[in-house]
Write an enzyme that holds these catalytic residues in place. Structure first.
Site, PDB file in Angstrom:
ATOM      1  N   GLY A  80       0.748  -1.402  -0.008  1.00 20.63           N
ATOM      2  CA  GLY A  80      -0.025   0.129   0.189  1.00 20.63           C
ATOM      3  C   GLY A  80       0.741   1.264  -0.161  1.00 20.63           C
ATOM      4  O   GLY A  80       1.903   1.100   0.464  1.00 20.63           O
TER       5      GLY A  80
ATOM      6  N   ASN B 164       5.135  -0.143   9.880  1.00 17.32           N
ATOM      7  CA  ASN B 164       4.235  -0.916  10.347  1.00 17.32           C
ATOM      8  C   ASN B 164       4.662  -1.429  11.571  1.00 17.32           C
ATOM      9  O   ASN B 164       3.657  -1.542  12.271  1.00 17.32           O
ATOM     10  CB  ASN B 164       4.108  -2.181   9.317  1.00 17.32           C
ATOM     11  CG  ASN B 164       2.992  -2.156   8.197  1.00 17.32           C
ATOM     12  OD1 ASN B 164       2.828  -3.319   7.734  1.00 17.32           O
ATOM     13  ND2 ASN B 164       2.416  -1.270   8.252  1.00 17.32           N
TER      14      ASN B 164
ATOM     15  N   ASN C 245       2.167  -8.846   8.291  1.00 14.87           N
ATOM     16  CA  ASN C 245       0.918  -8.347   8.083  1.00 14.87           C
ATOM     17  C   ASN C 245       0.564  -7.889   6.458  1.00 14.87           C
ATOM     18  O   ASN C 245       1.310  -7.534   5.818  1.00 14.87           O
ATOM     19  CB  ASN C 245       0.946  -6.727   8.651  1.00 14.87           C
ATOM     20  CG  ASN C 245      -0.050  -6.057   8.334  1.00 14.87           C
ATOM     21  OD1 ASN C 245      -0.096  -4.814   7.838  1.00 14.87           O
ATOM     22  ND2 ASN C 245      -1.254  -6.548   9.000  1.00 14.87           N
TER      23      ASN C 245
ATOM     24  N   ARG D 242       2.922   9.118   5.396  1.00 11.77           N
ATOM     25  CA  ARG D 242       2.560   8.249   4.276  1.00 11.77           C
ATOM     26  C   ARG D 242       2.448   8.849   2.875  1.00 11.77           C
ATOM     27  O   ARG D 242       2.913   8.320   1.898  1.00 11.77           O
ATOM     28  CB  ARG D 242       1.205   7.476   4.595  1.00 11.77           C
ATOM     29  CG  ARG D 242       1.557   6.622   5.940  1.00 11.77           C
ATOM     30  CD  ARG D 242       2.304   5.443   5.724  1.00 11.77           C
ATOM     31  NE  ARG D 242       1.930   4.428   4.856  1.00 11.77           N
ATOM     32  CZ  ARG D 242       1.370   3.477   5.219  1.00 11.77           C
ATOM     33  NH1 ARG D 242       1.148   3.128   6.550  1.00 11.77           N
ATOM     34  NH2 ARG D 242       1.014   2.490   4.473  1.00 11.77           N
TER      35      ARG D 242
ATOM     36  N   HIS E  47      -7.339  -3.464  10.183  1.00 16.57           N
ATOM     37  CA  HIS E  47      -6.343  -4.374   9.255  1.00 16.57           C
ATOM     38  C   HIS E  47      -5.004  -4.283   9.966  1.00 16.57           C
ATOM     39  O   HIS E  47      -3.900  -5.153   9.644  1.00 16.57           O
ATOM     40  CB  HIS E  47      -6.063  -3.743   7.893  1.00 16.57           C
ATOM     41  CG  HIS E  47      -5.393  -4.472   7.007  1.00 16.57           C
ATOM     42  ND1 HIS E  47      -6.089  -6.079   6.618  1.00 16.57           N
ATOM     43  CD2 HIS E  47      -4.295  -4.179   6.028  1.00 16.57           C
ATOM     44  CE1 HIS E  47      -5.268  -6.384   5.781  1.00 16.57           C
ATOM     45  NE2 HIS E  47      -4.245  -5.462   5.442  1.00 16.57           N
ATOM     46  N   TRP E  48      -4.733  -3.377  10.829  1.00 14.96           N
ATOM     47  CA  TRP E  48      -3.335  -3.083  11.434  1.00 14.96           C
ATOM     48  C   TRP E  48      -3.384  -3.625  13.069  1.00 14.96           C
ATOM     49  O   TRP E  48      -3.329  -2.741  13.886  1.00 14.96           O
ATOM     50  CB  TRP E  48      -2.817  -1.624  11.432  1.00 14.96           C
ATOM     51  CG  TRP E  48      -2.694  -1.193  10.181  1.00 14.96           C
ATOM     52  CD1 TRP E  48      -2.213  -1.739   8.883  1.00 14.96           C
ATOM     53  CD2 TRP E  48      -2.645   0.272   9.582  1.00 14.96           C
ATOM     54  NE1 TRP E  48      -2.075  -1.224   7.979  1.00 14.96           N
ATOM     55  CE2 TRP E  48      -2.129   0.145   8.190  1.00 14.96           C
ATOM     56  CE3 TRP E  48      -2.752   1.409  10.294  1.00 14.96           C
ATOM     57  CZ2 TRP E  48      -2.091   1.368   7.629  1.00 14.96           C
ATOM     58  CZ3 TRP E  48      -2.773   2.632   9.579  1.00 14.96           C
ATOM     59  CH2 TRP E  48      -2.307   2.658   8.148  1.00 14.96           C
TER      60      TRP E  48
END
Length: 285
Positions: free
Chosen positions: A38, A46, A103, A180, A264-265
């Protein structure tokens, strides 16, 4: 006190798979942390928050996959390329066997590594990633927002994607967004993302998981013989929870832990609980 900053832990390895960037801290059995995919993702983005805990117990290594962070990009299937990079890193560092935490994309890479090279993996933890949708729609919200950004990389589209990654959007700070967004616009990083996330690619996957060869996409799961922890956010909008059902059944020594109020994390959004569960699993005898 040990310095666990980005600069103090940053390392490079020149290998036949290109130059690999990683972070390293701690001593003991090796633990390799593999990030997801991503916009703007790196191993540090992460897993930097988990380094302090895991480095107390393990020689903890956070790898940037090829084409992300400081690692050279390579042509080829992204999962296969990353798997070979992991082997090159382990060999280059003289590590025979390691625990793996991955992940999403990193979880898939770790699963394929564990299936193809069982002698190299001690215990395997995947945070989402493996398996595929059984009852939920595909593509789902998270992947749709991701493709929106890849095809039109605006700050607004990045924010929409980041919000789909978590249950509690308060953790999506302006600092995180700015970090990001800057990283995502790096040409190499963007090229890596575009290899996996286009509307055509999602349509190809959608047809594949409904087609006659769908079973081939998951046949590697039964070959993962390492003790396996499948960790999942109950409210994951990228890899919905029903994706855990087939891996839970097919991986011979798998156990499933579901984190409520988590997207998701899990390693970020449910940091303390995830670390507790993962550490208990990794230290089990």
């Amino acid at each position: 006190m040990t310095d666990l900053s980005f600069e103090a832990t940053s390392r490079f390895l020149d290998s036949d798979k290109g130059r690999l960037h990683y972070h390293e801290a701690g001593s003991g059995p090796a633990l390799l942390l593999l990030h997801g995919s991503g916009p703007g993702v790196t191993g540090w983005a992460n897993f930097s928050g988990n380094l302090a805990l895991f480095s107390q117990h393990f020689r903890t290594i956070i790898l940037d996959a090829p084409g992300y962070g400081g690692s050279d990009a390579r042509e080829g299937d992204p999962v296969g390329v990353a798997r070979e990079a992991v082997l090159a890193l382990l060999d280059g560092l003289g590590i025979d066997r390691a625990h793996i935490i991955g992940n999403s994309y990193g979880g898939i890479v770790g699963g394929h590594l564990a299936a193809a090279h069982p002698e190299r993996v001690l215990r395997y933890v995947t945070i989402g990633g493996i398996g595929f949708n059984i009852t939920s729609t595909f593509p789902n919200e998270g992947l749709t927002r991701l493709v929106d950004f890849i095809e039109q990389p605006t700050r607004e589209n990045l924010v929409a994607w980041l919000h789909s990654m978590v249950f509690d959007t308060r953790i999506i700070t302006d600092e995180l967004i700015d970090m990001r967004y800057k990283a995502a616009l790096d040409p190499v990083t963007m090229a890596s993302s575009r290899k996996m996330y286009t509307r055509d690619a999602l349509q190809f996957i959608a047809k594949a998981i409904r087609g006659p060869d769908a079973a081939q996409r998951i046949d590697y799961l039964a070959r993962i013989i390492a003790p396996t922890l499948i960790a999942w956010g109950r409210d994951d909008k990228v890899s919905p929870l029903d994706g855990a059902l087939l891996p839970m059944r097919l991986v011979p020594h798998a156990e499933l832990h579901v984190f409520p109020n988590c997207g998701h994390w899990a390693m970020i959004e449910c940091k303390d609980r995830f670390e507790s569960v993962a550490l208990d699993f990794l230290l089990a005898r």
